[in-house]
Write a protein that holds these residues in place. Structure first.
Motif, short mmCIF file in Angstrom:
data_model
loop_
_atom_site.label_atom_id
_atom_site.label_comp_id
_atom_site.label_asym_id
_atom_site.label_seq_id
_atom_site.Cartn_x
_atom_site.Cartn_y
_atom_site.Cartn_z
N THR A 1 2.51 1.47 -3.64
CA THR A 1 1.69 1.75 -4.82
C THR A 1 0.77 2.96 -4.64
O THR A 1 0.57 3.71 -5.58
N LEU A 2 0.22 3.14 -3.42
CA LEU A 2 -0.69 4.26 -3.21
C LEU A 2 0.06 5.56 -2.95
O LEU A 2 -0.31 6.61 -3.45
N LEU A 3 1.11 5.47 -2.14
CA LEU A 3 1.79 6.71 -1.74
C LEU A 3 3.13 6.94 -2.44
O LEU A 3 3.69 8.03 -2.37
N GLU B 1 0.83 -1.20 0.00
CA GLU B 1 0.00 0.00 0.00
C GLU B 1 0.87 1.25 0.00
O GLU B 1 0.63 2.19 -0.77
N PHE B 2 1.86 1.26 0.86
CA PHE B 2 2.75 2.42 0.94
C PHE B 2 3.47 2.65 -0.39
O PHE B 2 3.70 3.78 -0.80
N LEU C 1 1.84 11.71 7.81
CA LEU C 1 1.50 10.75 6.77
C LEU C 1 0.13 11.07 6.18
O LEU C 1 -0.06 11.04 4.96
N VAL D 1 -1.10 11.83 2.34
CA VAL D 1 -2.17 11.10 1.67
C VAL D 1 -3.23 12.05 1.11
O VAL D 1 -3.67 11.90 -0.03
N LYS E 1 -2.09 13.80 -1.97
CA LYS E 1 -2.17 12.87 -3.10
C LYS E 1 -3.62 12.74 -3.58
O LYS E 1 -3.89 12.73 -4.78
N ARG E 2 -4.51 12.64 -2.63
CA ARG E 2 -5.93 12.50 -2.96
C ARG E 2 -6.42 13.72 -3.75
O ARG E 2 -7.12 13.60 -4.75
#
Lengths: 156, 156
Positions: free
Chosen positions: B74-76, B71-72, B124, B128, B131-132
């Motif tokens: 690919t998402l972030l 998750e860290f 963090l 996020v 990014k969103r």
DNA sequence: TTGCTCCTCACGTCACGTGAGGTGGC
DNA sequence: TTGCTCCTCACGTCACGTGAGGTGGC
């Protein structure tokens, strides 16, 4: 004359426009000179001009293209091969838009290209939305964690 | 007995639990065996058990940790060094939670750790959310593009 | 014993980072 | 002419991929 056509003409008539050397271009785009050369090596961008001595010169449009590459990388996690495909598709859409009134492309063929391009863009959109949903889930989980730590601190 | 304490006891009392060999674990976690070995090499995960012959055995909790690493990534878009920091912080939070009633750590020190950990988690979260927001902007732009192509197709 | 899986090197790859050594432009 | 920037190799790095060659476990 439609708005789109007017814009296309405006672009075509744009003055020579000042071009940036690679150092300045890299600073503006927020990437390294090496990255710009590498993108060119892979055919993702081609600097709009060059000095007599062979130094690269970048236009405003070049920088926007670099920004787009970075978005695909950091936001969507696409690799450069995948980005090449998406950019190529977007380029074709722009060409069709530009050649909209001058019938250089047959209506039949043009329509097929548009439909194909639309499908690619919609596929991209579903990728983006999946990512967005995953990110929202992650964020909710993170908020839960933060709430629990807050409880531990406040408690007693 | 609090819910958290009950959960902690439940974990402590959990039966041997079946451990998975690396092949099965990799399949479940959706990563390669190489990746699992590499994460271990960097100290991000340590398989909960091993066979007499030295083969790695992964627990359910190990797999969840791997999922978190992914998750860290690919998402972030965090690199493995950054992920090590975040995971280490989360581990400390879990330890503090587990040792909450048994006063192994002084209240003063414990509070300091919690506050520090909270700050890291909130940092963090801001990453996020940024990014969103960027992703939402990208999506809006993409919808505009799709709309324009649709117009070109429908038009005439 | 036969397969299948696991093990540890070790080299390859992608997207650059980072000098090395040399030329261009104000 | 002097700096600063640009150029092209070319090797290094991160996060693994991909065999090579050998051992473990049902």
């Amino acid at each position: 004359v439609s708005k789109a056509a007017a814009a296309a003409v405006a672009v075509a008539e744009a003055p020579p426009a000042k071009l940036l050397a690679i150092g300045e271009a890299a600073r503006c785009a927020g990437v390294s000179e090496r990255a710009l050369r590498y993108y060119q090596e892979l055919g993702l961008i081609t600097p709009s001009g060059c000095s007599p001595g062979g130094a690269r010169r970048y236009s405003e449009a070049d920088l926007e293209r670099v920004a787009r590459i970075r978005e695909f990388q950091t936001l969507l996690g696409l690799n450069l091969d995948e980005i090449a495909v998406v950019l190529h598709n977007e380029d074709r859409m722009a060409e069709i838009r530009a050649a909209y009134h001058s019938q250089e492309v047959g209506g039949q063929e043009r329509r097929a290209l548009l439909v194909e391009g639309l499908a690619l863009q919609e596929e991209l959109r579903s990728t983006v939305m999946a990512k967005r949903n995953a990110l929202d889930g992650f964020l909710a989980d993170l908020n839960t964690r933060i709430g629990r730590i807050r409880d531990l601190i406040t408690e007693e």
